[in-house]
Scaffold this active site. Sequence first.
Site, mmCIF file in Angstrom:
data_model
loop_
_atom_site.group_PDB
_atom_site.id
_atom_site.type_symbol
_atom_site.label_atom_id
_atom_site.label_comp_id
_atom_site.label_asym_id
_atom_site.label_seq_id
_atom_site.Cartn_x
_atom_site.Cartn_y
_atom_site.Cartn_z
ATOM 1 N N LYS A 1 0.841 -1.202 0.000
ATOM 2 C CA LYS A 1 0.000 0.000 0.000
ATOM 3 C C LYS A 1 0.874 1.249 0.000
ATOM 4 C CE LYS A 1 -3.887 -2.289 2.247
ATOM 5 N NZ LYS A 1 -4.563 -2.683 3.490
ATOM 6 N N GLN B 1 -4.975 -1.784 9.871
ATOM 7 C CA GLN B 1 -4.802 -3.049 9.150
ATOM 8 C C GLN B 1 -5.329 -4.202 10.013
ATOM 9 O OE1 GLN B 1 -3.499 -3.338 5.923
ATOM 10 N NE2 GLN B 1 -4.157 -5.470 6.083
ATOM 11 N N ASP C 1 -11.267 2.993 4.701
ATOM 12 C CA ASP C 1 -11.682 1.621 4.372
ATOM 13 C C ASP C 1 -13.211 1.509 4.300
ATOM 14 O OD1 ASP C 1 -9.857 -0.343 3.753
ATOM 15 O OD2 ASP C 1 -9.302 -0.729 5.844
#
Length: 289
Positions: A52, A96, A119
């Site tokens: 990422k 994460q 997200d």
Amino acid sequence: MKTINGKLIATKLNSNLKSKVSYLKKKHKIQPKLVVILVGKNPASEVYVRNKSIKAAEVGIKSVIKRLDAKITEEEILKLISIYNQDNEIDGILVQLPIPMHIRSEKVIDSISFEKDVDGFNSKNIGLLALGRPHVIPCTPLGCLKLLQEELNLSGKDVIIIGRSNIVGKPLSLLLTSENATVTLAHSKTKNLKNLCRNKDVIIAATGIPKMVKKDWVNNKSIIIDVGINQILDNNKNKILVGDVDFASVFSKVKAITPVPGGVGPMTIHCLLQNTFDLALKRRNIKEV
Ligand code: NAD
């Protein structure tokens, strides 16, 4: 039979995004910024987070990886997120997953302000997605949608999603319903899964079970999106990545299929960067770049 090249599609989309980021910098003196919180030392998470941040740098988005000890308390993480929520330079905050069991992930995710929830996992964003007026669309579901839109018009199509997790299957079912697909959301308690799959226009596999979807589950008009990323040992005991679909047997029968790696994965990262960019604009009320 055709491979849907997610890597190539993501490369094109990233290049387009890079131009927009550069224009934003020139015109508004703004460089979008993403913070990724990584708790503990999960090897797969380390790889995802590194990828990422490499891609973020390529498109010109600032990214910071905040590494936290696995023993950190829930209270300490919540305090850190509250600081990031108030930091005017940060546009997107991502935790994460998975995080250690002693920390309630739903509590942590809901503490990210909905304007920075890149997200799209917190309750407000999932609620808005369910109502058909999304603010941020979760990255993997959005990546799957973009891949499907390259292949067909989803309106009226029969789609089955196998897997109902909060990060893939459930939000994807909401998203594809909004696109007027007729969605079956299957899971570990679903009966006759093979038969349910057989007549579908689209099969999306997101179970985490290597090579679960076999040749006799698909038909010659099926489009297959394989979300799974599973590490297994090949015949020579080398570690390899495979999806939730038995690619080798299915490929010759279906209309189109995403490979693993090189299918959904690069699209997930693209959507994360696009979401960061979009949030940077929304927060400042900038309409178009
Ligand atoms: P999860 O473990 O949270 O959920 C798995 C789902 O599969 C559950 O809803 C479960 O009911 C269902 N399931 C399990 N066994 C089943 C069976 N025998 N029949 C039918 N359904 C069954 O998993 P997740 O986080 O949604 O991830 C799924 C897969 O996608 C994993 O391989 C993961 O690594 C991968 N993934 C990939 C990306 C990407 O960017 N490509 C992103 C997220 C997850």
